[in-house]
Design a protein around this motif. Structure first.
Motif, PDB file in Angstrom:
ATOM      1  N   SER A 270     -30.672 -37.372 -48.995  1.00 57.46           N
ATOM      2  CA  SER A 270     -29.397 -37.711 -49.643  1.00 57.46           C
ATOM      3  C   SER A 270     -28.838 -39.026 -49.136  1.00 57.46           C
ATOM      4  O   SER A 270     -28.098 -39.710 -49.855  1.00 57.46           O
ATOM      5  CB  SER A 270     -28.354 -36.600 -49.505  1.00 57.46           C
ATOM      6  N   ALA A 273     -30.387 -41.539 -51.300  1.00 58.67           N
ATOM      7  CA  ALA A 273     -29.799 -41.437 -52.638  1.00 58.67           C
ATOM      8  C   ALA A 273     -28.433 -42.126 -52.660  1.00 58.67           C
ATOM      9  O   ALA A 273     -28.111 -42.877 -53.593  1.00 58.67           O
ATOM     10  CB  ALA A 273     -29.657 -39.972 -53.025  1.00 58.67           C
ATOM     11  N   HIS A 274     -27.656 -41.922 -51.603  1.00 58.12           N
ATOM     12  CA  HIS A 274     -26.327 -42.531 -51.527  1.00 58.12           C
ATOM     13  C   HIS A 274     -26.434 -44.064 -51.469  1.00 58.12           C
ATOM     14  O   HIS A 274     -25.748 -44.773 -52.206  1.00 58.12           O
ATOM     15  CB  HIS A 274     -25.607 -42.003 -50.274  1.00 58.12           C
ATOM     16  N   SER A 277     -27.535 -45.469 -54.808  1.00 56.42           N
ATOM     17  CA  SER A 277     -26.482 -45.364 -55.818  1.00 56.42           C
ATOM     18  C   SER A 277     -25.447 -46.461 -55.627  1.00 56.42           C
ATOM     19  O   SER A 277     -25.030 -47.130 -56.573  1.00 56.42           O
ATOM     20  CB  SER A 277     -25.725 -44.040 -55.691  1.00 56.42           C
ATOM     21  N   ASP A 281     -24.710 -49.532 -58.178  1.00 56.00           N
ATOM     22  CA  ASP A 281     -23.361 -49.746 -58.711  1.00 56.00           C
ATOM     23  C   ASP A 281     -22.924 -51.189 -58.504  1.00 56.00           C
ATOM     24  O   ASP A 281     -22.352 -51.823 -59.396  1.00 56.00           O
ATOM     25  CB  ASP A 281     -22.343 -48.844 -57.975  1.00 56.00           C
ATOM     26  N   SER A 310     -37.402 -40.392 -56.261  1.00 55.19           N
ATOM     27  CA  SER A 310     -35.975 -40.155 -56.440  1.00 55.19           C
ATOM     28  C   SER A 310     -35.228 -41.478 -56.627  1.00 55.19           C
ATOM     29  O   SER A 310     -34.311 -41.597 -57.447  1.00 55.19           O
ATOM     30  CB  SER A 310     -35.477 -39.350 -55.236  1.00 55.19           C
ATOM     31  N   THR A 311     -35.654 -42.516 -55.894  1.00 58.68           N
ATOM     32  CA  THR A 311     -35.024 -43.843 -56.032  1.00 58.68           C
ATOM     33  C   THR A 311     -35.295 -44.436 -57.420  1.00 58.68           C
ATOM     34  O   THR A 311     -34.383 -44.941 -58.089  1.00 58.68           O
ATOM     35  CB  THR A 311     -35.576 -44.796 -54.947  1.00 58.68           C
ATOM     36  N   SER A 313     -36.017 -42.856 -60.122  1.00 55.95           N
ATOM     37  CA  SER A 313     -35.279 -42.079 -61.130  1.00 55.95           C
ATOM     38  C   SER A 313     -33.846 -42.569 -61.245  1.00 55.95           C
ATOM     39  O   SER A 313     -33.294 -42.687 -62.336  1.00 55.95           O
ATOM     40  CB  SER A 313     -35.242 -40.611 -60.751  1.00 55.95           C
ATOM     41  N   LYS A 314     -33.266 -42.822 -60.099  1.00 54.55           N
ATOM     42  CA  LYS A 314     -31.894 -43.335 -60.087  1.00 54.55           C
ATOM     43  C   LYS A 314     -31.815 -44.681 -60.819  1.00 54.55           C
ATOM     44  O   LYS A 314     -30.917 -44.925 -61.612  1.00 54.55           O
ATOM     45  CB  LYS A 314     -31.465 -43.519 -58.636  1.00 54.55           C
ATOM     46  N   ASN A 317     -31.843 -44.204 -64.465  1.00 57.48           N
ATOM     47  CA  ASN A 317     -30.820 -43.267 -64.975  1.00 57.48           C
ATOM     48  C   ASN A 317     -31.384 -41.902 -65.330  1.00 57.48           C
ATOM     49  O   ASN A 317     -30.989 -41.290 -66.316  1.00 57.48           O
ATOM     50  CB  ASN A 317     -30.143 -43.821 -66.230  1.00 57.48           C
ATOM     51  N   ASN A 319     -32.464 -37.910 -64.120  1.00 57.71           N
ATOM     52  CA  ASN A 319     -31.907 -36.937 -63.206  1.00 57.71           C
ATOM     53  C   ASN A 319     -33.000 -36.270 -62.385  1.00 57.71           C
ATOM     54  O   ASN A 319     -33.655 -35.356 -62.834  1.00 57.71           O
ATOM     55  CB  ASN A 319     -31.176 -35.876 -64.042  1.00 57.71           C
ATOM     56  N   SER A 321     -33.543 -35.248 -58.223  1.00 61.06           N
ATOM     57  CA  SER A 321     -33.177 -35.412 -56.817  1.00 61.06           C
ATOM     58  C   SER A 321     -33.978 -34.430 -55.984  1.00 61.06           C
ATOM     59  O   SER A 321     -34.488 -33.425 -56.484  1.00 61.06           O
ATOM     60  CB  SER A 321     -31.686 -35.215 -56.613  1.00 61.06           C
TER      61      SER A 321
END
Ligand SMILES: [Zn+2]
Length: 357
Positions: A270, A273-274, A277, A281, A310-311, A313-314, A317, A319, A321
């Motif tokens: 996570s 992921a944070h 993200s 942004d 996971s990266t 996928s982010k 866009n 989903n 995780s």
């Protein structure tokens, strides 16, 4: 139009580091397997697999001394061997594979600059961020990300490029290459650099017009999510906003994951992921989504595929995780990390007004 380019070629498997070397072809194999499992490399959907180009000698010499380039070529032609006093080893095909590694990152930034893709992840090897102007080091032959950043500045005339380095080790090579310029902001979050590579301390802040444009956040061993993410939110995000990059490059190493055999940070899925993200942004609000991630380290073969997938996928866009198992937090390490964060903020508040708030 596809949104995310995944740069990859089976040629990357041909850089042979020998048995038992942590930087092995298996690293890319587990990533590709995971991407295939989720059908992220199919011909439909948000992601496309793109072949790398072959970097020219001129590309390599954007940051490397010609003697370094020739040395690598000679050692490879002679059958391979060690390029440094440590464990940066090359095989007969490594010179060409390293050129495809650099070429992959150049291709990624060109695709994004040309508007063909929104962003890209360059799944390349050998990695690059330890390679300096005159040397190979830490499994790195040529500095892939530094060459791509210099390509953006010198050839495509950008004036502000961010390199965010989230590999668990300090990117000594990248820092050295951009230490005296303000066109590239280098921010690195890494473990205590006293064991390796010996650089990346808070006081290393750039020189001349580059003063303040090198930001080092060295965490004590076993630092976990709490302090790491605090540093991202309270140091990285405000400085990046203030710098306002025209392009964001990330040295995407995943060896900060707890249980990595090569590094000693204590991060969870996570945390990555944070971080991604946040940075995506920032790319969206600051530089029209121009974002390229470049694979550096990450040696836990049971997790690396999931972390990278996971990266990606982010970035696309989608989903997906990964759930984390339990892992221990270390209160003493977090406490010492807090002190580092304070020291970095104090040191850099001279250059970055946004750190005052
Ligand atoms: Zn590393």
């Amino acid at each position: 139009m596809a949104k995310t380019a995944i740069i990859f070629s089976p040629k990357y498997y041909e850089h042979n580091t020998g048995p038992d070397h942590p930087e092995s072809p298996k690293r890319l194999a587990v990533i590709i397997r995971e991407l295939e499992k989720l059908q992220l490399v199919s011909s439909k959907g948000n992601c496309r697999l793109v072949q790398p180009g072959l970097a020219t000698i001129e590309d390599l010499e954007l940051v490397h001394d010609p003697e370094h380039v020739q040395l690598v070529k000679r050692v490879c032609e002679g059958g391979g061997g060690l390029l440094d006093l440590g464990d940066t080893v090359v095989s007969p095909k490594s010179f060409d594979v390293s050129r495809f590694s650099v070429g992959g990152v150049i291709k990624a930034v060109n695709l994004v600059m040309g508007g063909k893709y929104r962003n890209a992840f360059a799944l390349v090897r050998p990695p690059g961020h330890h390679a300096g102007p005159y040397y190979a080091a830490g499994f790195c032959v040529f500095n892939n990300i530094a060459i791509a950043a210099t390509h953006l500045i010198r050839r495509l005339h950008l004036e502000r490029v961010l390199i965010l380095d989230v590999d668990a080790h300090h990117g000594n090579g990248t820092q050295e290459i951009f230490y005296k310029t303000k066109k590239t902001l280098y921010i690195s979050l890494h473990e205590d650099p006293r064991v390796f590579p010996g650089t990346g301390f808070v006081e290393e802040i750039g020189e001349g017009e580059g003063l303040g444009y090198t930001v080092n956040i060295p965490f004590p061993f076993k630092t976990g999510d709490k302090s790491y993410l605090k540093a991202v939110d309270h140091i990285v995000v405000p400085i990046v906003r203030e710098f306002s990059p025209q392009f964001i490059l990330v040295s995407a190493g995943f060896d900060g994951y707890h249980g990595d055999p090569v590094a000693k940070l204590n991060l969870s899925n996570s945390a990555y992921a944070h971080v991604f993200s946040k940075i995506l942004d920032l790319a969206s609000t600051i530089c029209g989504d121009r974002f390229v991630a470049v694979l550096e380290g990450g040696y836990n073969l049971s997790q690396l595929g999931k972390l990278v997938t996971s990266t990606i996928s982010k970035m696309a866009n989608l989903n997906y995780s990964v759930k984390d198992g339990d892992y221990p937090t270390r209160p003493r390490a977090e406490k010492r990390a807090e002190k580092v964060i304070k020291r970095v903020k104090k040191t850099h508040s001279t250059f970055w007004g946004s750190l005052h708030s």
